[in-house]
Scaffold this motif. Structure first.
Motif, PDB file in Angstrom:
ATOM      1  N   ASN A 229      14.512 -22.372   1.561  1.00 21.32           N
ATOM      2  CA  ASN A 229      14.679 -22.710   2.974  1.00 21.32           C
ATOM      3  C   ASN A 229      13.528 -23.574   3.477  1.00 21.32           C
ATOM      4  O   ASN A 229      13.169 -23.523   4.650  1.00 21.32           O
ATOM      5  N   THR A 232      13.553 -28.845   6.509  1.00 21.36           N
ATOM      6  CA  THR A 232      13.731 -28.693   7.954  1.00 21.36           C
ATOM      7  C   THR A 232      15.202 -28.753   8.357  1.00 21.36           C
ATOM      8  O   THR A 232      15.929 -29.684   7.991  1.00 21.36           O
ATOM      9  N   TYR A 234      17.870 -27.163   7.459  1.00 23.97           N
ATOM     10  CA  TYR A 234      18.946 -26.731   6.561  1.00 23.97           C
ATOM     11  C   TYR A 234      18.995 -25.221   6.369  1.00 23.97           C
ATOM     12  O   TYR A 234      19.996 -24.695   5.896  1.00 23.97           O
ATOM     13  N   GLY A 235      17.929 -24.504   6.730  1.00 28.64           N
ATOM     14  CA  GLY A 235      17.918 -23.072   6.484  1.00 28.64           C
ATOM     15  C   GLY A 235      17.974 -22.812   4.983  1.00 28.64           C
ATOM     16  O   GLY A 235      17.438 -23.572   4.161  1.00 28.64           O
ATOM     17  N   HIS A 252      22.650 -23.849   5.283  1.00 30.23           N
ATOM     18  CA  HIS A 252      22.867 -22.759   6.246  1.00 30.23           C
ATOM     19  C   HIS A 252      23.454 -21.518   5.586  1.00 30.23           C
ATOM     20  O   HIS A 252      24.243 -20.777   6.207  1.00 30.23           O
ATOM     21  N   THR A 276      21.909 -19.868   8.920  1.00 36.05           N
ATOM     22  CA  THR A 276      20.457 -19.993   8.924  1.00 36.05           C
ATOM     23  C   THR A 276      20.054 -21.426   9.251  1.00 36.05           C
ATOM     24  O   THR A 276      20.840 -22.367   9.105  1.00 36.05           O
ATOM     25  N   GLY A 277      18.793 -21.581   9.691  1.00 31.99           N
ATOM     26  CA  GLY A 277      18.306 -22.914   9.996  1.00 31.99           C
ATOM     27  C   GLY A 277      18.822 -23.405  11.336  1.00 31.99           C
ATOM     28  O   GLY A 277      19.126 -22.638  12.243  1.00 31.99           O
ATOM     29  N   ARG A 278      18.963 -24.696  11.455  1.00 31.10           N
ATOM     30  CA  ARG A 278      19.404 -25.325  12.705  1.00 31.10           C
ATOM     31  C   ARG A 278      20.927 -25.299  12.753  1.00 31.10           C
ATOM     32  O   ARG A 278      21.600 -26.263  12.403  1.00 31.10           O
TER      33      ARG A 278
END
Length: 325
Positions: A229, A232, A234-235, A252, A276-278
């Motif tokens: 992870n 930035t 992408y999770g 994600h 996850t992530g953005r």
């Protein structure tokens, strides 16, 4: 000592000695010699005019020579058949095999090239059948060279076929989420509205919405290069190197089902959908890259979609809506 011959003389009633005349004797000798010469000449004419008069050895050699000529003729016929078959193989090689694997055809000059320079058949000259023997040797040498050229070509085709097979297995060719698991295809490749800033930006992948924990499948054979992870936005994400310049990214994820360095095959479960992530909701963000440049994944779903399913997916992917990441 020569014998003395006598004859009876009736006039004198006595035996008289026979006297040989020298001229007559010489004539008899001359006649004898002429008779011998004439007889020899006649026998010579008879011998020359009857070719069937051969010695046993000559007859044996004649039969061997006739058999050799027959075998050479049969050999030449077989070489003609081989030349025809080889020409057909060369035709298929240039116009089918090499064309299919995008290889340049072998020039005819290379296939048909003979042997220049020194006389390779000097040792075969000076015989009654030198022309036949030299012609046969020349054809055999040319055939041998053509077979070598064709053999090398087929070896090259074998390598190309193996590479083609590996390429076909490696290219991303299926949808990373099964249709029955999809809620919808949220966003496609192209300009989209950012879900956080509401600003138009280029979306380099496709978003597939599905419940958390839905399986994600490797879209082609390859090696897992990343499963972390640390990128930035992408999770939890996975990057697979498929070779031949192809890479795929799956972002994600809720959790992984593979580790870095692991070899995977098309259809293997590599992880599970998350947010996850953005990300605004559970979904898979999927990207395809070729030689370091992202390309539209819509071109890589021919492996498990029907024409109708692809038409629907294409239409949805072109809608300029809001992405989920």
């Amino acid at each position: 000592m020569s014998k003395v011959k006598y004859y009876y003389d009736s006039d004198t009633l006595s035996y008289r000695k026979i006297e040989r005349k020298k001229g007559r004797r010489f004539g008899l000798i001359l006649i004898y010699i002429l008779g011998m010469v004439l007889s020899g000449f006649i026998l010579l004419l008879v011998y020359l005019s009857i070719p069937s008069l051969e010695t046993p050895r000559e007859k044996l050699l004649s039969r061997e020579l006739a058999n050799m000529e027959l075998q050479y003729e049969l050999l030449n016929r077989k070489m003609t058949d081989i030349e025809d078959v080889l020409a057909e193989v060369a035709e298929r090689d240039d116009n089918i095999y090499r064309l299919y694997f995008e290889a340049e055809p072998i020039p005819k000059e290379q296939r048909k090239a003979g042997f220049g320079g020194v006389n390779r058949y000097r040792d075969l000259e000076g015989f009654d059948n030198s022309r036949l023997i030299m012609s046969t040797h020349r054809r055999m040498d040319i055939l041998t060279k053509q077979l070598v050229v064709q053999s090398k070509s087929l070896d090259e085709i074998t390598v190309l076929a193996e590479e083609k097979e590996n390429l076909l297995a490696a290219i991303p060719a299926i949808q990373p989420v099964a249709n029955e698991d999809l809620s919808r295809m949220a966003s496609g490749y192209g300009w989209r509205n950012d879900p956080f800033t509401k600003v138009r930006k280029f979306h380099y992948g496709m978003d597939f919405t599905a419940p958390r924990g839905t399986p994600i499948y490797a879209t082609g054979n390859g090696r897992v290069m990343r499963a972390d992870n640390r990128a930035t936005g992408y999770g939890n994400h996975i990057v697979i190197d498929h070779g031949f310049g192809y890479e795929t990214l799956y972002a994600h994820l809720h959790k992984y089902n593979v580790r870095v360095g692991q070899l995977v095959e098309r259809g293997d479960i590599i992880g599970f959908i998350g947010s996850t992530g953005r990300s605004q909701a559970p979904h898979l963000h999927y990207e395809v890259s070729k030689d370091g440049q992202q390309i539209n994944p819509i071109n890589f779903y021919y492996g498990n979609l029907t024409a109708e399913e692809f038409e629907i997916l294409l239409r949805k992917s072109q809608q300029e809506n809001q992405s989920l990441d």
